[in-house]
Design a protein around this motif. Structure first.
Motif, PDB file in Angstrom:
ATOM      1  N   UNK A  44       0.779  -1.018  -0.150  1.00 52.68           N
ATOM      2  CA  UNK A  44      -0.035  -0.078   0.171  1.00 52.68           C
ATOM      3  C   UNK A  44       0.857   1.212  -0.203  1.00 52.68           C
ATOM      4  N   UNK A  45       1.750   1.368   0.996  1.00 51.63           N
ATOM      5  CA  UNK A  45       2.830   2.499   0.807  1.00 51.63           C
ATOM      6  C   UNK A  45       3.441   2.597  -0.544  1.00 51.63           C
ATOM      7  N   UNK A  46       4.082   1.494  -1.135  1.00 52.81           N
ATOM      8  CA  UNK A  46       4.480   1.555  -2.485  1.00 52.81           C
ATOM      9  C   UNK A  46       3.855   2.191  -3.479  1.00 52.81           C
ATOM     10  N   UNK A  47       2.428   1.530  -3.558  1.00 53.29           N
ATOM     11  CA  UNK A  47       1.351   1.901  -4.496  1.00 53.29           C
ATOM     12  C   UNK A  47       1.181   3.561  -4.105  1.00 53.29           C
ATOM     13  N   UNK A  48       0.911   4.012  -3.119  1.00 53.07           N
ATOM     14  CA  UNK A  48       0.418   5.323  -2.694  1.00 53.07           C
ATOM     15  C   UNK A  48       1.534   6.279  -3.133  1.00 53.07           C
ATOM     16  N   UNK A  49       2.988   5.995  -3.094  1.00 55.06           N
ATOM     17  CA  UNK A  49       4.261   6.603  -3.526  1.00 55.06           C
ATOM     18  C   UNK A  49       4.221   6.699  -4.750  1.00 55.06           C
ATOM     19  N   UNK A  50       4.155   5.600  -5.446  1.00 52.02           N
ATOM     20  CA  UNK A  50       3.870   5.684  -7.011  1.00 52.02           C
ATOM     21  C   UNK A  50       2.963   6.527  -7.489  1.00 52.02           C
ATOM     22  N   UNK A  51       1.687   6.595  -6.910  1.00 53.21           N
ATOM     23  CA  UNK A  51       0.683   7.272  -7.423  1.00 53.21           C
ATOM     24  C   UNK A  51       1.063   8.832  -7.211  1.00 53.21           C
ATOM     25  N   UNK A  52       1.440   9.125  -5.833  1.00 50.52           N
ATOM     26  CA  UNK A  52       1.835  10.347  -5.707  1.00 50.52           C
ATOM     27  C   UNK A  52       3.067  11.049  -6.475  1.00 50.52           C
ATOM     28  N   UNK A  53       3.999  10.305  -6.965  1.00 45.06           N
ATOM     29  CA  UNK A  53       4.944  10.495  -8.026  1.00 45.06           C
ATOM     30  C   UNK A  53       4.475  10.957  -9.279  1.00 45.06           C
ATOM     31  N   UNK A  54       3.229  10.222  -9.627  1.00 49.78           N
ATOM     32  CA  UNK A  54       2.851  10.670 -10.945  1.00 49.78           C
ATOM     33  C   UNK A  54       1.909  11.934 -10.754  1.00 49.78           C
ATOM     34  N   UNK A  55       1.018  11.848  -9.939  1.00 53.66           N
ATOM     35  CA  UNK A  55      -0.174  12.842  -9.679  1.00 53.66           C
ATOM     36  C   UNK A  55       0.292  14.160  -9.033  1.00 53.66           C
ATOM     37  N   UNK A  56       1.489  14.306  -8.178  1.00 51.10           N
ATOM     38  CA  UNK A  56       1.581  15.536  -7.570  1.00 51.10           C
ATOM     39  C   UNK A  56       2.636  16.360  -8.170  1.00 51.10           C
ATOM     40  N   UNK A  57       3.589  16.039  -8.929  1.00 48.52           N
ATOM     41  CA  UNK A  57       4.697  17.023  -9.303  1.00 48.52           C
ATOM     42  C   UNK A  57       4.142  18.160 -10.189  1.00 48.52           C
ATOM     43  N   UNK A  58       2.951  18.040 -10.828  1.00 50.58           N
ATOM     44  CA  UNK A  58       2.459  19.150 -11.741  1.00 50.58           C
ATOM     45  C   UNK A  58       1.821  20.161 -10.711  1.00 50.58           C
ATOM     46  N   UNK A  59       0.729  19.701  -9.930  1.00 53.68           N
ATOM     47  CA  UNK A  59       0.264  20.796  -8.726  1.00 53.68           C
ATOM     48  C   UNK A  59       1.275  21.346  -7.961  1.00 53.68           C
ATOM     49  N   UNK A  60       2.411  20.498  -7.768  1.00 56.35           N
ATOM     50  CA  UNK A  60       3.553  21.181  -6.762  1.00 56.35           C
ATOM     51  C   UNK A  60       4.304  22.281  -7.456  1.00 56.35           C
ATOM     52  N   UNK A  61       3.973  22.347  -8.799  1.00 53.17           N
ATOM     53  CA  UNK A  61       5.125  23.254  -9.526  1.00 53.17           C
ATOM     54  C   UNK A  61       6.223  22.861  -9.510  1.00 53.17           C
ATOM     55  N   UNK A  62       6.483  21.575  -9.940  1.00 52.47           N
ATOM     56  CA  UNK A  62       7.792  20.851 -10.136  1.00 52.47           C
ATOM     57  C   UNK A  62       7.814  20.132 -11.643  1.00 52.47           C
ATOM     58  N   UNK A  63       6.648  20.406 -12.372  1.00 51.18           N
ATOM     59  CA  UNK A  63       6.777  19.980 -13.850  1.00 51.18           C
ATOM     60  C   UNK A  63       6.207  18.470 -13.729  1.00 51.18           C
TER      61      UNK A  63
END
Length: 148
Positions: free
Chosen positions: A92-111
């Motif tokens: 669960x932790x791995x899948x959540x981190x992977x989803x975050x790696x795909x979904x969060x960079x754009x909204x965080x302004x990281x590209x």
């Protein structure tokens, strides 16, 4: 060995595997995720917001990003713990981190490109972090007490 040390050993193992896989695959596959780039951008952004000047030497900034990845991922993956439940928690932790790696960079302004360039990039991003969670779980499980 106490439970906190077992959990941290698993977390460190998972973090090292994720970083090693990222750094290896990115050298051979142009569609590989570039989490190192996201790390470098994060460090630069945080330092600038704090009024500090980020390293101008890209190699030094890259090293800082890799160290930061290993430290933060170690702490994150250590939540998988040890014992039988480590497998589910690690997955669960791995899948959540992977989803975050795909979904969060754009909204965080990281590209978005470093983890969203192609469908393959997205799948590899999720897969790497899932692998890290499973490695953390495997180590935690291996270090469990016999009674668990």
């Amino acid at each position: 060995m106490n439970d906190i040390l077992k959990a941290f050993a698993g977390g460190l193992a998972g973090a090292c595997v994720v970083t090693a896989v990222h750094e290896t695959v990115r050298r051979f596959n142009p569609d590989a995720p570039r989490m190192d780039v996201l790390g470098m951008r994060s460090i630069s952004k945080l330092m600038q917001k704090a009024g500090a000047t980020p390293p101008q030497d890209e190699e030094k900034l890259h090293t800082w990003a890799l160290v930061g990845d290993v430290v933060s991922n170690s702490l994150y993956y250590s939540m998988a713990g040890s014992g039988k439940g480590a497998w589910w928690r690690g997955a669960v932790l791995g899948a959540a981190a992977g989803a975050g790696a795909v979904l969060l960079p754009g909204p965080l302004g990281l590209g978005e490109e470093p983890s969203n360039k192609t469908t393959e990039t997205q799948a590899l991003s999720v897969g790497y972090y899932l692998l890290g969670g499973l490695v953390a779980a495997a180590v935690g499980y291996a270090l469990r007490d016999n009674g668990e």
